[in-house]
Design a protein around this motif. Structure first.
Motif, PDB file in Angstrom:
ATOM      1  N   GLY A 299       0.777  -1.236   0.000  1.00 17.14           N
ATOM      2  CA  GLY A 299       0.000   0.000   0.000  1.00 17.14           C
ATOM      3  C   GLY A 299       0.804   1.279   0.000  1.00 17.14           C
ATOM      4  N   TYR A 300       2.118   1.169  -0.223  1.00 15.17           N
ATOM      5  CA  TYR A 300       2.974   2.359  -0.193  1.00 15.17           C
ATOM      6  C   TYR A 300       3.595   2.674  -1.556  1.00 15.17           C
ATOM      7  CZ  TYR A 300       2.824   2.290   4.933  1.00 15.17           C
ATOM      8  OH  TYR A 300       2.416   2.333   6.248  1.00 15.17           O
ATOM      9  N   GLY A 301       2.985   2.183  -2.637  1.00 18.50           N
ATOM     10  CA  GLY A 301       3.572   2.371  -3.956  1.00 18.50           C
ATOM     11  C   GLY A 301       3.793   3.834  -4.320  1.00 18.50           C
ATOM     12  N   GLU A 302       2.866   4.713  -3.942  1.00 20.24           N
ATOM     13  CA  GLU A 302       3.011   6.131  -4.275  1.00 20.24           C
ATOM     14  C   GLU A 302       4.089   6.809  -3.454  1.00 20.24           C
ATOM     15  OE1 GLU A 302      -0.714   8.137  -4.112  1.00 20.24           O
ATOM     16  OE2 GLU A 302      -1.637   6.915  -5.686  1.00 20.24           O
ATOM     17  N   GLN A 303       4.553   6.156  -2.418  1.00 17.76           N
ATOM     18  CA  GLN A 303       5.606   6.733  -1.574  1.00 17.76           C
ATOM     19  C   GLN A 303       7.010   6.220  -1.955  1.00 17.76           C
ATOM     20  OE1 GLN A 303       2.504   5.647   0.015  1.00 17.76           O
ATOM     21  NE2 GLN A 303       2.005   7.799  -0.388  1.00 17.76           N
ATOM     22  N   PHE A 304       7.089   5.416  -3.007  1.00 16.24           N
ATOM     23  CA  PHE A 304       8.381   4.990  -3.571  1.00 16.24           C
ATOM     24  C   PHE A 304       8.539   5.784  -4.868  1.00 16.24           C
ATOM     25  CE2 PHE A 304      10.869   0.999  -5.214  1.00 16.24           C
ATOM     26  CZ  PHE A 304      12.012   1.765  -5.348  1.00 16.24           C
ATOM     27  N   VAL A 305       9.308   6.874  -4.812  1.00 13.66           N
ATOM     28  CA  VAL A 305       9.212   7.927  -5.836  1.00 13.66           C
ATOM     29  C   VAL A 305      10.401   7.982  -6.790  1.00 13.66           C
ATOM     30  CG1 VAL A 305       7.700   9.354  -4.424  1.00 13.66           C
ATOM     31  CG2 VAL A 305      10.185   9.609  -4.193  1.00 13.66           C
ATOM     32  N   HIS A 306      11.261   6.979  -6.783  1.00 15.29           N
ATOM     33  CA  HIS A 306      12.444   7.026  -7.648  1.00 15.29           C
ATOM     34  C   HIS A 306      12.754   5.616  -8.146  1.00 15.29           C
ATOM     35  CE1 HIS A 306      14.707   5.317  -4.270  1.00 15.29           C
ATOM     36  NE2 HIS A 306      14.226   6.273  -3.499  1.00 15.29           N
ATOM     37  N   PRO A 307      13.615   5.498  -9.159  1.00 16.62           N
ATOM     38  CA  PRO A 307      13.996   4.162  -9.636  1.00 16.62           C
ATOM     39  C   PRO A 307      14.693   3.362  -8.544  1.00 16.62           C
ATOM     40  CG  PRO A 307      14.580   5.832 -11.242  1.00 16.62           C
ATOM     41  CD  PRO A 307      14.181   6.567 -10.000  1.00 16.62           C
ATOM     42  N   VAL A 308      14.780   2.053  -8.767  1.00 17.57           N
ATOM     43  CA  VAL A 308      15.350   1.179  -7.735  1.00 17.57           C
ATOM     44  C   VAL A 308      16.868   1.270  -7.675  1.00 17.57           C
ATOM     45  CG1 VAL A 308      15.707  -0.921  -9.099  1.00 17.57           C
ATOM     46  CG2 VAL A 308      15.035  -1.109  -6.694  1.00 17.57           C
ATOM     47  N   GLY A 309      17.518   1.791  -8.702  1.00 18.95           N
ATOM     48  CA  GLY A 309      18.976   1.863  -8.646  1.00 18.95           C
ATOM     49  C   GLY A 309      19.585   2.331  -9.946  1.00 18.95           C
ATOM     50  N   HIS A 310      20.881   2.107 -10.081  1.00 15.59           N
ATOM     51  CA  HIS A 310      21.634   2.605 -11.229  1.00 15.59           C
ATOM     52  C   HIS A 310      22.983   1.908 -11.260  1.00 15.59           C
ATOM     53  CE1 HIS A 310      23.976   4.992  -8.307  1.00 15.59           C
ATOM     54  NE2 HIS A 310      22.798   5.249  -7.733  1.00 15.59           N
ATOM     55  N   GLY A 311      23.634   1.984 -12.404  1.00 17.42           N
ATOM     56  CA  GLY A 311      25.017   1.549 -12.474  1.00 17.42           C
ATOM     57  C   GLY A 311      25.913   2.525 -11.741  1.00 17.42           C
ATOM     58  N   VAL A 312      27.078   2.061 -11.328  1.00 20.90           N
ATOM     59  CA  VAL A 312      28.008   2.910 -10.597  1.00 20.90           C
ATOM     60  C   VAL A 312      29.426   2.512 -10.964  1.00 20.90           C
ATOM     61  CG1 VAL A 312      28.022   1.394  -8.559  1.00 20.90           C
ATOM     62  CG2 VAL A 312      28.594   3.810  -8.294  1.00 20.90           C
ATOM     63  N   GLY A 313      30.315   3.485 -11.075  1.00 24.12           N
ATOM     64  CA  GLY A 313      31.703   3.218 -11.459  1.00 24.12           C
ATOM     65  C   GLY A 313      32.519   4.493 -11.461  1.00 24.12           C
ATOM     66  N   LEU A 314      33.046   4.876 -12.622  1.00 20.20           N
ATOM     67  CA  LEU A 314      33.786   6.136 -12.739  1.00 20.20           C
ATOM     68  C   LEU A 314      32.867   7.342 -12.577  1.00 20.20           C
ATOM     69  CD1 LEU A 314      36.237   5.295 -15.664  1.00 20.20           C
ATOM     70  CD2 LEU A 314      36.885   5.869 -13.315  1.00 20.20           C
ATOM     71  N   VAL A 315      31.575   7.129 -12.725  1.00 20.44           N
ATOM     72  CA  VAL A 315      30.549   8.137 -12.476  1.00 20.44           C
ATOM     73  C   VAL A 315      29.571   7.544 -11.479  1.00 20.44           C
ATOM     74  CG1 VAL A 315      28.699   9.518 -13.526  1.00 20.44           C
ATOM     75  CG2 VAL A 315      30.831   9.145 -14.769  1.00 20.44           C
ATOM     76  N   ILE A 316      29.021   8.375 -10.618  1.00 18.72           N
ATOM     77  CA  ILE A 316      28.152   7.848  -9.571  1.00 18.72           C
ATOM     78  C   ILE A 316      26.855   7.293 -10.146  1.00 18.72           C
ATOM     79  CG2 ILE A 316      27.116  10.101  -9.054  1.00 18.72           C
ATOM     80  CD1 ILE A 316      27.911   7.247  -6.563  1.00 18.72           C
ATOM     81  N   HIS A 317      26.348   7.875 -11.219  1.00 18.72           N
ATOM     82  CA  HIS A 317      25.182   7.335 -11.916  1.00 18.72           C
ATOM     83  C   HIS A 317      25.595   7.042 -13.347  1.00 18.72           C
ATOM     84  CE1 HIS A 317      21.853   9.271  -9.164  1.00 18.72           C
ATOM     85  NE2 HIS A 317      22.632   8.406  -8.523  1.00 18.72           N
ATOM     86  N   GLU A 318      25.694   5.778 -13.719  1.00 13.50           N
ATOM     87  CA  GLU A 318      26.062   5.412 -15.075  1.00 13.50           C
ATOM     88  C   GLU A 318      25.280   4.167 -15.483  1.00 13.50           C
ATOM     89  OE1 GLU A 318      30.367   4.927 -14.674  1.00 13.50           O
ATOM     90  OE2 GLU A 318      30.115   2.762 -14.669  1.00 13.50           O
ATOM     91  N   ALA A 319      25.515   3.710 -16.715  1.00 11.15           N
ATOM     92  CA  ALA A 319      24.809   2.526 -17.206  1.00 11.15           C
ATOM     93  C   ALA A 319      25.174   1.305 -16.353  1.00 11.15           C
ATOM     94  CB  ALA A 319      25.183   2.281 -18.666  1.00 11.15           C
ATOM     95  N   PRO A 320      24.196   0.399 -16.169  1.00 10.86           N
ATOM     96  CA  PRO A 320      22.860   0.385 -16.763  1.00 10.86           C
ATOM     97  C   PRO A 320      21.831   1.112 -15.912  1.00 10.86           C
ATOM     98  CG  PRO A 320      23.194  -1.651 -15.570  1.00 10.86           C
ATOM     99  CD  PRO A 320      24.484  -0.869 -15.436  1.00 10.86           C
ATOM    100  N   ALA A 321      20.803   1.642 -16.583  1.00 15.15           N
ATOM    101  CA  ALA A 321      19.679   2.224 -15.852  1.00 15.15           C
ATOM    102  C   ALA A 321      18.884   1.105 -15.181  1.00 15.15           C
ATOM    103  CB  ALA A 321      18.784   3.009 -16.805  1.00 15.15           C
ATOM    104  N   MET A 322      18.370   1.405 -14.004  1.00 10.85           N
ATOM    105  CA  MET A 322      17.608   0.416 -13.220  1.00 10.85           C
ATOM    106  C   MET A 322      16.266   1.048 -12.848  1.00 10.85           C
ATOM    107  SD  MET A 322      19.810  -2.266 -12.321  1.00 10.85           S
ATOM    108  CE  MET A 322      19.515  -2.702 -10.624  1.00 10.85           C
TER     109      MET A 322
END
Length: 377
Positions: A299-322
Motif C-alpha cells: 500500500g505504499y507504492g506512491e511513496q516509492f518515488v524514484h527508480p530502484v537503482g543505477h550503475g556505478v563506477g567512474l561516475v556515480i550514476h552510469e549505465a545500466p539504468a535500473m
C-alpha cells in the motif's frame, strides 16, 4: 643536480584492451574512428586524468591502429600525459578535439552526440576534413561491465564507506543534538581516513521529517530522540565511486514508533527482493519491479518515488539504468545499486541501498554494513 621527476611512466594496465574492445564496436558501427571528448571516457580508454583532453581512437583492424590512436592535451599536462599514457602518441594543443580532427585522415568519424553541444559541433565540423556521425554511448556501454581492477577499486571504496559508518556508530556521532551537517562532515572525514580521496558525491544526512526528502541536503537541523536518520554517502577510490544508504533510529527504544519499524521492515524486504533478482540475463526493469512490487503490495507504492537503482563506477550514476522504463539487460561484471525507499512527507522516510557486482549466477554485495535496524542511544 637535476630535479627528479615525480612521474614514473606507466600505461594504464587495462587501457589497451579497452581500446581494442572499442575498435570492435566501431567496426560494427561502420566508423573509421571515434572522437572521445568526455574526460571520464578519456580516462577509461587511456588512463589520462587531466582536466583538458580528447582522444581519437581508430578502428582499423591492423597492427598500426594503436599508433594512429592519439591523445591530445595542452602544455600544462605534457609531463603528466607522458607518464600516464606513454603508450600513445601525444598531440599538444589547447583546442584538443579540433586539433585531433584537423590532423586525422579518417573518412567517417563518430562523436558522442550526448556530450557535444551544438556550438562545439559547429567548431568540430569546421575543423574536420571528414564526415562526422553521431555515435552516442559506445564507450558507456563498454564501461557498464567492469574488469577485475575496477571491481577491486569499487570494493575498496565500499570498504571505506563501511568503515566510516561503523566508526561513527561506535563513537556516538549519531546522537541527539548533533546536526545533519556535522554528521555528514564526520562521515566524509572518516572515509578519507580509511583511504578514500574524498566523498563520491555530496553526502546526504536527513533526520526526522527531512528523511522523507530523498535528496535532502544536510542542514543545521539537530538529531532528536525518535528520529529516523537516513545517510546516503560514498567514497571515491582511484576514480571509482561507492554508494550506500543506511537509515537508523535515534533512541531510546521507547521513542521508536510502530510505523517507523513497519516501514523499515517493508523497505528491508523490498531491498532483499531486488538484490535476489540480480543475475545475468535479467532485464533491469525486472529488478525495479521485484523491489517495487513489495512496496506497492503493502500500500505504499506512491511513496516509492524514484527508480530502484543505477550503475556505478567512474561516475556515480552510469549505465545500466535500473528503472521501470529501462531496457538494459544485466551482464556479469556490471556494478549496480539497489535502493528502494518509502517516504512519508512530514513524518519521515527509509531508504536502504547497497552497491553490488553481478556475478555468473547472482550478485555479490560490495557494501557490508548491517541492514538490521539500529536504534542508537
Amino acid at each position: 643536480m637535476a630535479a627528479r621527476s615525480t612521474f614514473t611512466p606507466r600505461p594504464h594496465p587495462a587501457a589497451s584492451r579497452r581500446r581494442e574492445a572499442l575498435r570492435v564496436a566501431l567496426r560494427e558501427a561502420d566508423l573509421e574512428a571515434l572522437l572521445v571528448t568526455d574526460l571520464v571516457n578519456v580516462r577509461y580508454l587511456a588512463g589520462f586524468t587531466g582536466s583538458n583532453a580528447a582522444l581519437l581512437v581508430h578502428a582499423a583492424d591492423s597492427p598500426d591502429a594503436e599508433d594512429r590512436t592519439v591523445l591530445a592535451t595542452d602544455g600544462r599536462y605534457t609531463t603528466q600525459a607522458s607518464a600516464e599514457t606513454p603508450d600513445l602518441p601525444l598531440l599538444v594543443d589547447r583546442a584538443c578535439a579540433p586539433a585531433l580532427l584537423g590532423a586525422s585522415s579518417a573518412g567517417a568519424i563518430g562523436f558522442d552526440s550526448a556530450q557535444v553541444t551544438v556550438d562545439v559541433l559547429d567548431t568540430l565540423t569546421a575543423a574536420a576534413d571528414a564526415e562526422l556521425r553521431r555515435a552516442p554511448g559506445l564507450v558507456e556501454r563498454l564501461r557498464a561491465v567492469k574488469d577485475d581492477g575496477e571491481i577491486d577499486a569499487l570494493r575498496l571504496a565500499c570498504a571505506a564507506a563501511d568503515a566510516a559508518l561503523a566508526g561513527a556508530v561506535v563513537d556516538g556521532v549519531l546522537a541527539p543534538g548533533r546536526t545533519e551537517r556535522e554528521v555528514a562532515h564526520e562521515l566524509e572525514e572518516r572515509m578519507v581516513g580509511h583511504g578514500a580521496s574524498g566523498p563520491s558525491f555530496e553526502t546526504i544526512v536527513a533526520a526526522g521529517g527531512n528523511s522523507a526528502i530523498p535528496h535532502h541536503r544536510p542542514s543545521d537541523a539537530p538529531l532528536a530522540a525518535g528520529d529516523l536518520v537516513t545517510m546516503d554517502f560514498g567514497a571515491l577510490v582511484d576514480g571509482y565511486h561507492s554508494d550506500m544508504t543506511r537509515t537508523v533510529l535515534v533512541g531510546p527504544s521507547s521513542a521508536v514508533a510502530d510505523w517507523q519499524r513497519e516501514i523499515y521492515a517493508l523497505v528491508d524486504a523490498a531491498a532483499a527482493a531486488g538484490r535476489a533478482a540480480l543475475r545475468p540475463g535479467v532485464g533491469t526493469r525486472e529488478i525495479d519491479a521485484a523491489a517495487r512490487d513489495v512496496i506497492t503490495d503493502a500500500g505504499y507504492g506512491e511513496q516509492f518515488v524514484h527508480p530502484v537503482g543505477h550503475g556505478v563506477g567512474l561516475v556515480i550514476h552510469e549505465a545500466p539504468a535500473m528503472a521501470s522504463t529501462a531496457t538494459a539487460t544485466l551482464e556479469a561484471g556490471m556494478t549496480v545499486t539497489v535502493e528502494p525507499g518509502v517516504y512519508l512527507p512530514g513524518r519521515g522516510g527509509v531508504r536502504i541501498e547497497d552497491t553490488l557486482v553481478v556475478t555468473g549466477s547472482g550478485a555479490e554485495p560490495l557494501t557490508a554494513s548491517t541492514r538490521d535496524l539500529l536504534v542508537l542511544g
